[in-house]
Design a protein around this motif. Structure first.
Motif, mmCIF file in Angstrom:
data_model
loop_
_atom_site.group_PDB
_atom_site.id
_atom_site.type_symbol
_atom_site.label_atom_id
_atom_site.label_comp_id
_atom_site.label_asym_id
_atom_site.label_seq_id
_atom_site.Cartn_x
_atom_site.Cartn_y
_atom_site.Cartn_z
ATOM 1 N N VAL A 145 -4.259 -3.871 0.872
ATOM 2 C CA VAL A 145 -3.769 -4.231 2.209
ATOM 3 C C VAL A 145 -3.885 -5.733 2.399
ATOM 4 C CG1 VAL A 145 -4.188 -4.009 4.692
ATOM 5 C CG2 VAL A 145 -4.424 -2.011 3.207
ATOM 6 N N SER A 146 -2.860 -6.341 2.979
ATOM 7 C CA SER A 146 -2.913 -7.737 3.414
ATOM 8 C C SER A 146 -2.018 -7.857 4.636
ATOM 9 C CB SER A 146 -2.435 -8.687 2.304
ATOM 10 O OG SER A 146 -2.482 -10.040 2.744
ATOM 11 N N GLU A 147 -2.629 -7.994 5.801
ATOM 12 C CA GLU A 147 -1.831 -8.016 7.023
ATOM 13 C C GLU A 147 -2.537 -8.778 8.129
ATOM 14 O OE1 GLU A 147 -2.532 -4.135 9.580
ATOM 15 O OE2 GLU A 147 -1.823 -3.633 7.584
ATOM 16 N N VAL A 178 -7.744 -5.929 1.898
ATOM 17 C CA VAL A 178 -8.543 -4.850 1.336
ATOM 18 C C VAL A 178 -8.227 -4.780 -0.150
ATOM 19 C CG1 VAL A 178 -9.045 -2.389 1.370
ATOM 20 C CG2 VAL A 178 -8.502 -3.571 3.502
ATOM 21 N N ARG A 179 -9.249 -4.892 -0.971
ATOM 22 C CA ARG A 179 -9.063 -4.878 -2.420
ATOM 23 C C ARG A 179 -9.950 -3.818 -3.053
ATOM 24 N NH1 ARG A 179 -6.474 -9.034 -5.004
ATOM 25 N NH2 ARG A 179 -5.662 -10.674 -3.641
ATOM 26 N N LEU A 238 -3.751 1.388 8.581
ATOM 27 C CA LEU A 238 -3.261 0.134 8.022
ATOM 28 C C LEU A 238 -1.915 0.350 7.348
ATOM 29 C CD1 LEU A 238 -6.493 -1.354 6.431
ATOM 30 C CD2 LEU A 238 -5.447 -1.917 8.599
ATOM 31 N N SER A 239 -1.180 -0.742 7.226
ATOM 32 C CA SER A 239 0.123 -0.660 6.545
ATOM 33 C C SER A 239 -0.116 -0.627 5.049
ATOM 34 C CB SER A 239 0.994 -1.858 6.924
ATOM 35 O OG SER A 239 0.321 -3.073 6.662
ATOM 36 N N PHE A 240 0.000 0.547 4.492
ATOM 37 C CA PHE A 240 -0.294 0.777 3.080
ATOM 38 C C PHE A 240 0.711 1.777 2.538
ATOM 39 C CE2 PHE A 240 -2.355 3.594 -0.039
ATOM 40 C CZ PHE A 240 -2.608 2.672 -1.044
ATOM 41 N N THR A 241 1.308 1.464 1.393
ATOM 42 C CA THR A 241 2.245 2.370 0.739
ATOM 43 C C THR A 241 1.474 3.277 -0.212
ATOM 44 O OG1 THR A 241 4.008 0.721 0.848
ATOM 45 C CG2 THR A 241 4.301 2.542 -0.705
#
Length: 280
Positions: A90-92, A34-35, A69-72
């Motif tokens: 996101v990149s997973e 996700v960009r 999603l895994s996102f900080t």
């Protein structure tokens, strides 16, 4: 920017897919990116307080379909990601399947720095609670493939000045954030780029698709301070490109003019060079 109708902040990659379980066999999993990107806008900074990215995997209105999603959480100045640059959110790894919808949750600390150098907080009427939702059309993750979703954020349409704001009025926010975001899938890889002269005209640039499988459509951007611009994520087809100066020429110089370039061909996986467009 083309609207698939913030991020309409679309448009600016896609938000979200973390909660799905990864396949036991890494060779059958997919990867989701996700960009976020933006076109230059008339601010020094536009900072979004992004707290969470989610994706919906089931049918519409199914409350159990949302996965996080895994996102900080981070503050992102979207104006740093223009002219082909993008922020990786996101990149997973993720299980193959269809994506129905994405949702961006914003915190209370989004703001802009205006041309006057002052900070103005952005109020997001719905982004802090229910989130900013974007529907996805035919977004499918396949085995052993990377699927990229690009959120194309339209600053000009997303940031709205309050009609009752006056200089010195500290009690009311000057700007509201009503995100307009275009969602671009990975398989749309056409584009166009060029420069305008003089750069001081700072034109808005519209690429209007007039023929092709997905016609009609309109995508917009704005030339940066050097006169450069580019629009990515375009479907193949024929476009009419229009240039609208946002400033007036200095007194005594030739006035800036609107320019229309018809019949611009965009091909898959290629960027069309429009070279230099003169606006006076």
């Amino acid at each position: 920017m083309k609207l698939n109708r913030l991020f309409p902040l679309a448009a600016i990659a896609l938000l979200g897919l973390a909660g799905c379980s990864k396949s036991d066999d890494d060779n059958t999993s997919s990867k989701l990116e996700v960009r976020l990107m933006d076109a230059p806008g008339d601010f020094q900074s536009v900072v979004l307080d992004v707290r969470q990215v989610e994706v919906h995997l089931k049918e519409e209105n199914d409350p159990n379909g949302w996965k996080t999603l895994s996102f900080t959480p981070k503050a992102i100045n979207v104006l740093e990601f223009v002219n082909g640059k993008s922020a990786l959110l996101v990149s997973e790894d993720f299980a193959p399947g269809d994506l129905k919808e994405i949702r961006l949750i914003l915190g209370p600390d989004s703001y802009v720095i205006g041309r006057d150098g002052l900070r103005y907080d952005l109020k997001t009427p719905s982004g802090q609670s229910s989130g900013i939702k974007l529907k996805l059309d035919k977004a499918t993750l396949r085995q052993r493939e990377t699927f990229q979703l690009l959120l194309d954020f339209d600053v000009a349409k997303s940031i709205v000045e309050r009609g009752n704001w006056r200089p010195g009025n500290d009690k009311k926010e000057r700007y509201l954030l009503k995100p307009v975001i275009r969602v671009v899938a990975q398989d749309l890889r056409g584009g166009l780029y060029g420069t305008v002269n003089p750069a001081a005209a700072r034109p808005q640039i519209l690429a209007i698709r007039t023929s092709g499988l997905l016609a009609p459509d309109t995508v917009s951007t704005m030339a940066d301070a050097s006169g450069a611009y580019q629009i990515g994520g375009l479907a193949a087809g024929t476009y009419r490109v229009e240039y609208f100066p946002s400033t007036a020429a200095p007194v005594g110089q030739t006035p800036y003019r609107t320019v229309v370039v018809p019949n611009v061909t965009v091909l898959n996986d290629l960027r069309t060079d429009l070279r230099v467009t003169t606006l006076n």
